[in-house]
Design a protein around this motif. Structure first.
Motif, PDB file in Angstrom:
ATOM      1  N   SER A 186      75.432 107.390  61.732  1.00 47.04           N
ATOM      2  CA  SER A 186      76.138 106.349  60.981  1.00 47.04           C
ATOM      3  C   SER A 186      77.647 106.544  60.981  1.00 47.04           C
ATOM      4  O   SER A 186      78.393 105.611  60.743  1.00 47.04           O
ATOM      5  N   GLU A 187      78.120 107.753  61.254  1.00 46.95           N
ATOM      6  CA  GLU A 187      79.556 108.039  61.263  1.00 46.95           C
ATOM      7  C   GLU A 187      80.200 107.843  62.630  1.00 46.95           C
ATOM      8  O   GLU A 187      81.408 107.902  62.744  1.00 46.95           O
ATOM      9  N   PHE A 188      79.400 107.636  63.654  1.00 44.85           N
ATOM     10  CA  PHE A 188      79.963 107.621  64.995  1.00 44.85           C
ATOM     11  C   PHE A 188      80.906 106.448  65.220  1.00 44.85           C
ATOM     12  O   PHE A 188      82.010 106.618  65.704  1.00 44.85           O
ATOM     13  N   GLY A 189      80.502 105.258  64.886  1.00 37.75           N
ATOM     14  CA  GLY A 189      81.373 104.095  65.085  1.00 37.75           C
ATOM     15  C   GLY A 189      81.485 103.716  66.547  1.00 37.75           C
ATOM     16  O   GLY A 189      80.743 104.195  67.393  1.00 37.75           O
ATOM     17  N   ALA A 190      82.415 102.842  66.833  1.00 39.93           N
ATOM     18  CA  ALA A 190      82.611 102.347  68.200  1.00 39.93           C
ATOM     19  C   ALA A 190      83.964 102.825  68.723  1.00 39.93           C
ATOM     20  O   ALA A 190      84.987 102.608  68.094  1.00 39.93           O
ATOM     21  N   ASP A 191      83.939 103.490  69.857  1.00 42.61           N
ATOM     22  CA  ASP A 191      85.167 103.949  70.495  1.00 42.61           C
ATOM     23  C   ASP A 191      84.848 104.152  71.973  1.00 42.61           C
ATOM     24  O   ASP A 191      84.042 105.021  72.325  1.00 42.61           O
ATOM     25  N   SER A 192      85.449 103.365  72.823  1.00 45.40           N
ATOM     26  CA  SER A 192      85.137 103.413  74.251  1.00 45.40           C
ATOM     27  C   SER A 192      85.605 104.704  74.923  1.00 45.40           C
ATOM     28  O   SER A 192      85.224 104.981  76.056  1.00 45.40           O
ATOM     29  N   ARG A 193      86.397 105.514  74.231  1.00 45.46           N
ATOM     30  CA  ARG A 193      86.907 106.759  74.808  1.00 45.46           C
ATOM     31  C   ARG A 193      85.900 107.903  74.733  1.00 45.46           C
ATOM     32  O   ARG A 193      86.105 108.940  75.366  1.00 45.46           O
ATOM     33  N   VAL A 194      84.838 107.725  73.940  1.00 43.16           N
ATOM     34  CA  VAL A 194      83.858 108.794  73.767  1.00 43.16           C
ATOM     35  C   VAL A 194      82.448 108.290  74.037  1.00 43.16           C
ATOM     36  O   VAL A 194      82.182 107.091  73.984  1.00 43.16           O
ATOM     37  N   TYR A 195      81.559 109.239  74.315  1.00 44.70           N
ATOM     38  CA  TYR A 195      80.160 108.938  74.616  1.00 44.70           C
ATOM     39  C   TYR A 195      79.300 109.798  73.692  1.00 44.70           C
ATOM     40  O   TYR A 195      79.505 111.011  73.601  1.00 44.70           O
ATOM     41  N   ALA A 196      78.338 109.184  73.011  1.00 46.94           N
ATOM     42  CA  ALA A 196      77.475 109.914  72.079  1.00 46.94           C
ATOM     43  C   ALA A 196      76.062 110.000  72.606  1.00 46.94           C
ATOM     44  O   ALA A 196      75.590 109.109  73.316  1.00 46.94           O
ATOM     45  N   MET A 197      75.390 111.092  72.244  1.00 45.94           N
ATOM     46  CA  MET A 197      73.992 111.278  72.618  1.00 45.94           C
ATOM     47  C   MET A 197      73.277 112.012  71.494  1.00 45.94           C
ATOM     48  O   MET A 197      73.853 112.868  70.841  1.00 45.94           O
ATOM     49  N   PRO A 198      72.012 111.669  71.243  1.00 48.45           N
ATOM     50  CA  PRO A 198      71.241 112.369  70.215  1.00 48.45           C
ATOM     51  C   PRO A 198      71.035 113.830  70.584  1.00 48.45           C
ATOM     52  O   PRO A 198      70.967 114.179  71.765  1.00 48.45           O
ATOM     53  N   ILE A 199      70.939 114.665  69.560  1.00 48.56           N
ATOM     54  CA  ILE A 199      70.558 116.064  69.743  1.00 48.56           C
ATOM     55  C   ILE A 199      69.051 116.086  69.500  1.00 48.56           C
ATOM     56  O   ILE A 199      68.595 116.077  68.362  1.00 48.56           O
ATOM     57  N   ARG A 200      68.299 116.059  70.572  1.00 48.83           N
ATOM     58  CA  ARG A 200      66.865 115.785  70.523  1.00 48.83           C
ATOM     59  C   ARG A 200      66.071 116.720  69.608  1.00 48.83           C
ATOM     60  O   ARG A 200      65.179 116.283  68.900  1.00 48.83           O
ATOM     61  N   ASP A 201      66.387 117.998  69.595  1.00 49.45           N
ATOM     62  CA  ASP A 201      65.601 118.932  68.796  1.00 49.45           C
ATOM     63  C   ASP A 201      66.252 119.297  67.465  1.00 49.45           C
ATOM     64  O   ASP A 201      65.816 120.236  66.794  1.00 49.45           O
ATOM     65  N   CYS A 202      67.234 118.561  67.051  1.00 47.80           N
ATOM     66  CA  CYS A 202      67.884 118.793  65.753  1.00 47.80           C
ATOM     67  C   CYS A 202      66.996 118.192  64.663  1.00 47.80           C
ATOM     68  O   CYS A 202      66.767 116.990  64.637  1.00 47.80           O
ATOM     69  N   THR A 203      66.478 119.039  63.792  1.00 44.83           N
ATOM     70  CA  THR A 203      65.562 118.566  62.757  1.00 44.83           C
ATOM     71  C   THR A 203      66.277 118.134  61.484  1.00 44.83           C
ATOM     72  O   THR A 203      65.736 117.353  60.712  1.00 44.83           O
TER      73      THR A 203
END
Length: 168
Positions: free
Chosen positions: A98-115
């Motif tokens: 929810s904090e990521f927001g929109a910014d074309s300068r960065v790329y986000a990805m889930p941390i798959r095993d983060c519980t």
């Protein structure tokens, strides 16, 4: 609040329950990956939030439980400063979806095993006369139970019935 609250003197209404994301500059080798795992962050230069930040505490707890090392590249105050440090290539950042927001300068990805998940809770102190709680409920027109839905591009739709814990 950024954590669960369990206190009968308080009315607690959960607002969010989001997964953690890693984010990198668009020219980083990880840009374009579908997800990462905690092991990818092991000894990787990280842009860390300030000491006491719930985001940082959550990351530190996850890494410690997994037996992984945190390698601080820099410590910054606030998510905007973290984003700017990531953009210039100082390291990898971590935030809640929810904090990521929109910014074309960065790329986000889930941390798959983060519980661990980032939670936001609205907390109101219950009082003897209950007038504040009554005014709050009327202002937000809370029925006895209402569904709250959080849409995140990195997680399933989160829906929860929020019970009215204050009864007349």
């Amino acid at each position: 609040m950024g954590r669960d609250v369990d206190d009968e003197r308080l009315l607690s209404i959960p607002l969010r329950d989001d997964p953690m994301l890693a984010f990198v500059a668009r020219n980083h080798p990880w840009a374009g990956r579908e997800f990462i795992e905690l092991a990818d962050l092991d000894d990787t230069p990280l842009v860390l939030r300030e000491t006491g930040s719930v985001t940082r505490q959550t990351l530190e707890r996850e890494m410690h439980q997994a037996g992984l090392r945190i390698r601080p590249a820099i410590q910054v105050e606030g998510r905007e400063a973290a984003r700017e440090a990531v953009v210039v290539g100082i390291g990898v950042g971590v935030v809640s979806a929810s904090e990521f927001g929109a910014d074309s300068r960065v790329y986000a990805m889930p941390i798959r095993d983060c519980t661990q998940r980032m939670k936001e809770t609205l907390v109101i102190q219950m009082s003897m006369d209950d007038s504040f709680v009554d005014r709050f409920e009327k202002a937000f027109i809370l029925p006895p139970s209402f569904p709250y839905t959080c849409h995140s591009p990195f997680s399933e739709v989160y829906t929860q019935d929020i019970p009215r814990s204050h009864q007349k």
